[in-house]
Structure formats: structure tokens, C-alpha cells
Design an enzyme around this catalytic site. Structure first.
Site, mmCIF file in Angstrom:
data_model
loop_
_atom_site.group_PDB
_atom_site.id
_atom_site.type_symbol
_atom_site.label_atom_id
_atom_site.label_comp_id
_atom_site.label_asym_id
_atom_site.label_seq_id
_atom_site.Cartn_x
_atom_site.Cartn_y
_atom_site.Cartn_z
ATOM 1 N N CYS A 83 0.980 -1.435 -0.387
ATOM 2 C CA CYS A 83 0.003 0.033 0.153
ATOM 3 C C CYS A 83 1.008 1.001 -0.199
ATOM 4 C CB CYS A 83 -0.921 -0.187 0.990
ATOM 5 S SG CYS A 83 -2.115 1.411 1.192
ATOM 6 N N CYS A 89 -0.833 5.773 7.346
ATOM 7 C CA CYS A 89 -2.025 5.247 7.941
ATOM 8 C C CYS A 89 -1.792 4.318 9.118
ATOM 9 C CB CYS A 89 -2.732 4.425 6.522
ATOM 10 S SG CYS A 89 -3.845 3.775 6.864
ATOM 11 N N CYS A 92 -2.896 -0.541 9.287
ATOM 12 C CA CYS A 92 -1.296 -1.656 8.701
ATOM 13 C C CYS A 92 -0.509 -1.374 10.117
ATOM 14 C CB CYS A 92 -1.460 -1.504 7.850
ATOM 15 S SG CYS A 92 -2.476 -2.816 6.644
ATOM 16 N N GLN A 279 -17.686 -11.361 11.979
ATOM 17 C CA GLN A 279 -16.536 -11.124 12.211
ATOM 18 C C GLN A 279 -15.525 -10.565 10.784
ATOM 19 O OE1 GLN A 279 -14.677 -12.550 14.024
ATOM 20 N NE2 GLN A 279 -16.010 -13.261 15.900
ATOM 21 N N PHE A 308 -22.180 -14.430 25.104
ATOM 22 C CA PHE A 308 -21.090 -13.460 23.874
ATOM 23 C C PHE A 308 -21.911 -14.088 22.445
ATOM 24 C CE2 PHE A 308 -18.476 -13.616 27.738
ATOM 25 C CZ PHE A 308 -18.725 -12.272 28.370
ATOM 26 N N ASN A 313 -23.580 -16.626 15.439
ATOM 27 C CA ASN A 313 -22.561 -17.185 14.045
ATOM 28 C C ASN A 313 -21.557 -18.346 14.998
ATOM 29 O OD1 ASN A 313 -20.177 -16.046 12.162
ATOM 30 N ND2 ASN A 313 -18.764 -16.336 13.990
ATOM 31 N N GLU A 331 -26.406 -12.788 24.868
ATOM 32 C CA GLU A 331 -25.651 -11.767 24.349
ATOM 33 C C GLU A 331 -25.668 -10.924 25.614
ATOM 34 O OE1 GLU A 331 -24.150 -9.133 22.544
ATOM 35 O OE2 GLU A 331 -23.205 -10.701 22.115
ATOM 36 N N CYS A 405 -10.053 -12.169 20.949
ATOM 37 C CA CYS A 405 -9.937 -10.967 20.517
ATOM 38 C C CYS A 405 -8.531 -10.456 20.978
ATOM 39 C CB CYS A 405 -11.054 -9.901 19.527
ATOM 40 S SG CYS A 405 -12.009 -9.557 21.225
#
Length: 451
Positions: A83, A89, A92, A279, A308, A313, A331, A405
Site C-alpha cells: 500500500c 495510515c 496496518c 466477523q 457473547f 455466528n 448476549e 480477540c
């Protein structure tokens, strides 16, 4: 507390990079002869084993910060970033690191967190889950800022200095249908009468459509609405407006086509709304569900608790494989629970129930907690799941699969499960949900004894 940049010694210095930090920066120490010799410095854009020329950008009590000016001796794992906005930025931070080494780095971060924070290591390190390295991002939020001095409207992610919005022409991690139209999107906003009243644009993609949600602080005039409609038609986007909170989102005009994605392995379609959580990486999501279900190993007649659970999903694939068994999803977001129930009905799944509960609060009055379960799956936000784990009747469970996560909160919770609750961390591994970034997604299996 940082000292203003103007007071820093910004004379270029040469350092040797020894490691990568948890956020993808090179780790070095100021050399002998430097006023702060031996002090740690975190260097943006540098890789382990490299000798680089740096310029200091920040200072705190325990470490300094710097950016790379020149690479004198490059790592064999360094690659040319794809990129053109890399380095400015903040979306990333690892594009300069070879893809195989990125996943090795994330595995090290996971294991380091487990050992350092949780004082535990897995009996088995699972093979990393990987997918496409580019063009995978189907959900995100773009910041918008009108810069009068430049007579320009910027649309992009935040810069590495989060006070500023990156002026992006393209993004190689966003789905290419949108990622290579960011300059066109910025030109659209810049040509609107209400350009100063649009602080952000959210995007989310289903299998058949990409939705753009324009947050606006003042009502948009008819001319601006016509511009948005023409843009959506020309580029194949479904346009939504958000004049207030989450519940204020509405289609620009008429009835918008439904947003959904399929999980073909389980013959499931999940319908969602434009600001719902899904996701980010579609291919990795399917691989992640497959791995989680394999680890949980649901047997006929077993009862499974999914905490959760969001839109379902994991819950709905679990219900599909449970057969004569049953699944309960819990949830905290009532809207997501309503859509999870609708998704269960849409997929003709009768062996699943959904409940709304704040899983960080006292759960003693929750009837579902007293039903008894054989297996537990949980997929918490970054804060982790310690509060709910301390309230669950863990002794009745056979297996726990924890999708994470954030490796730090997983490590803390793993420490509780192993060192206080008597479980064994049988296996753990990373999943590259966010290639080119330092974000670490992982999955862990807890059981009794060896696996």
C-alpha cells in the site's frame, strides 16, 4: 506523560532492533554514548535484527518512541509494503514483514501473554488458521474530516498519530470493491453541501451487497441525498443514513435489500443490520467456526452454552451439529438477540434458545444459568470473560472453547481457569483474522487432563 515533540532531541540516531513489541513496533535500546543509554525505544517501521537510523518522536518515563528514517541493514524477512499509504495510515503496521513471519510473530505474542500474564502454557500449540492476506476486510469505520487549509475532505482510517485522518486513495485490506474507491468516496463527500457534518462512514458487506452508512450531524438536503443515491447506483453500494444513535439508521430511500452471509458448511444464512457486529474476515470466520466446533466436539444429546453469542455466528452451527441436543446463546445486546432468534427461525432451527443478559454483571437471577450444560463456548470482547467465568458452574462442564480477540485478557482468564478453577489448557493457537495488522485473534481449549 509524553513530552512535546518540540522538546525532544530529534537528531538521527542509529540503533539495533532486538524484538517486536505487542503492537508491531521494533524494540531497541539507546546505545552507549546516548544521554539515555540503555533505555528502551519503540521504533515504528523496524524489524528484529535490523540496524536502522531513527528519529525520536516521543518520551515517557520507562521508554521512548521513534520512527525509522533509514534501514542500514535490513532483515531477510522485510518485504516491500503493497500500500502506498503504509507508514502514515494506522490501519496496518506489519505490511513490511513477510506473511509467514507475521503469523509466527502473532503466535509468539499469544504464547508470551499466556506465560507472562496467565502463568500457563498450552499442552499443544494449534496450527495457525490463515486465509487471504489482502482484500479481506468486510466491515469497518472510515473517519471523515474537512480540512479547510487544504480545501479538501479526507476519508480514511486514522493516521499512526490518531489525531489525524489519513488521506487515503486506496486500501489493500478492504474488499477491493470499496478499497480502491476511497478517493471517489472522498470526492463525493467533498462535493456535498453537508460535507462538514459527516464525521464517519461505516461499511459492511454481505454476500450480495456492500452497505455504506453515512453518519450526519445535521439533516441532509435533497441535493445531497440525490448525490448519495447516484453514487450508490453508479458503484453498487447500498446507502444508509445515520442521523443519531444506532437505532436511527435507515435506508436512504425505499426498502433496502437485506444484508446476509452464508455459512455453507452448515447450510445457514445469517441476516444482519448495517451496524451489527460480524466477523471482519469472511473466510477466516468459516475456518474459525470449523475449528471451534471440532475442539468442542459436541456429542448427541449434549447441551451447549454459547456466551457473547451476537447474531448466532457460533450458536446456529452448533445447533445444526447438536442434533437431538440443544444450544443456548446469551448476549448483552437485545437487538442482536432479537436478530439471532429471527436467524434461528429463518434457518428452521428449533433446538436453540437465546437470552439477553449483561455478562459482566451479577447473573444469579438468570434462569438459563441453572439449566446445566455439558460444553461451553465463549467469544467475548477485548475485556475478556473473567466476571462470567467466576459465576458459572464450571464443575459440570466437560470442555470449554474460548475464542479471543485480545491475548492479554485470554491469558488472564486462562490463568484463572487453570490456576484457580482446576482446568487444563489443552490447546491454543492463533487465527489470522486481520493480516497486515498486529491484532491477534486466537482460540483455546480447556478440559480435564490431557487432550
Amino acid at each position: 506523560m509524553r513530552i512535546a515533540v518540540a522538546r525532544l532531541d530529534q537528531t538521527p540516531k542509529t540503533v539495533v532492533i532486538s524484538d517486536l513489541s505487542h503492537d508491531g513496533r521494533g524494540v531497541a535500546h539507546w546505545p552507549e554514548g546516548h544521554a539515555q543509554a540503555g533505555k528502551a525505544v519503540f521504533v515504528v517501521g523496524a524489524l528484529p535484527g535490523e540496524t536502522v537510523v531513527v528519529q525520536q518522536t516521543g518520551r515517557s518515563k520507562h521508554f521512548d518512541e521513534a520512527r525509522t528514517l533509514d534501514v542500514l541493514d535490513a532483515s531477510k524477512d522485510r518485504v516491500a509494503p503493497r500500500c502506498p499509504h503504509f507508514g502514515v495510515c494506522g490501519g496496518c503496521v506489519l505490511q513490511h514483514l513477510e506473511a509467514d513471519q507475521q503469523i509466527e510473530y502473532k503466535q509468539r505474542v499469544l504464547l508470551d501473554n499466556l506465560q507472562r500474564i496467565g502463568h500457563v502454557l498450552p499442552g499443544m500449540v494449534l496450527p495457525p488458521l490463515r486465509g487471504d492476506s489482502w482484500g479481506y476486510r468486510r466491515k469497518g469505520r472510515l473517519s471523515v474530516r474537512r480540512v479547510e487549509k487544504k480545501d479538501k475532505t479526507l476519508v480514511g482510517f486514522r493516521e499512526q498519530d490518531p489525531r489525524f485522518v489519513a488521506d487515503l486513495r486506496e486500501c489493500h485490506t478492504i474488499l477491493p470493491q470499496l478499497g480502491f474507491k476511497l478517493d471517489v468516496l472522498a470526492a463525493l463527500v467533498d462535493g456535498m453541501d453537508g460535507r462538514r457534518d459527516i464525521p464517519q462512514i461505516e461499511f459492511i458487506a454481505g454476500d450480495a451487497a456492500i452497505a455504506l452508512v453515512f453518519r450526519h450531524l445535521q439533516p441532509l438536503g435533497e441535493a445531497d441525498r440525490a448525490r448519495l443515491a447516484a453514487f450508490g447506483q453508479a458503484h453498487g453500494f447500498v446507502i444508509f443514513l445515520q442521523p443519531g444513535g444506532v437505532d436511527s439508521v435507515q435506508p436512504l430511500a425505499g426498502e433496502a435489500p437485506p444484508l446476509s452471509f452464508h455459512l455453507p458448511q452448515w447450510n445457514i444464512e445469517l441476516v444482519f443490520r448495517p451496524l451489527d457486529f460480524i466477523q471482519v474476515n469472511a473466510k477466516l470466520n468459516q475456518a474459525m467456526i470449523t475449528r471451534a466446533l471440532e475442539l468442542l466436539d459436541v456429542q448427541p444429546g449434549e447441551r451447549v452454552l454459547d456466551l457473547f453469542c451476537g447474531l448466532g455466528n457460533f450458536t446456529l452451527p452448533l445447533a445444526r451439529v447438536a442434533g437431538a441436543g440443544s444450544v443456548v446463546g446469551v448476549e448483552g445486546d437485545a437487538g442482536l438477540v432479537a436478530r439471532a432468534r429471527a436467524n434461528a427461525a429463518h434457518n428452521s432451527l428449533a433446538n436453540v434458545q437465546f437470552h439477553t443478559a449483561d455478562l459482566a454483571q451479577d447473573l444469579r437471577g438468570q434462569p438459563w444459568l441453572k439449566q446445566g450444560f455439558d460444553k461451553l463456548l465463549l467469544d467475548p470482547a477485548r475485556a475478556g470473560a473473567l466476571e462470567v467465568l467466576k459465576q458459572l458452574p464450571l464443575k459440570g462442564l466437560k470442555r470449554i472453547v474460548y475464542v479471543s480477540c485480545h491475548p492479554g485478557s485470554l491469558a488472564r482468564d486462562a490463568g484463572y481457569l487453570v490456576n484457580e478453577a482446576g482446568w487444563t489448557l489443552q490447546a491454543a493457537g492463533v487465527m489470522d483474522m486481520f493480516p497486515q495488522t498486529a491484532h491477534v485473534e486466537s482460540v483455546a481449549l480447556f478440559g480435564i487432563g490431557d487432550w
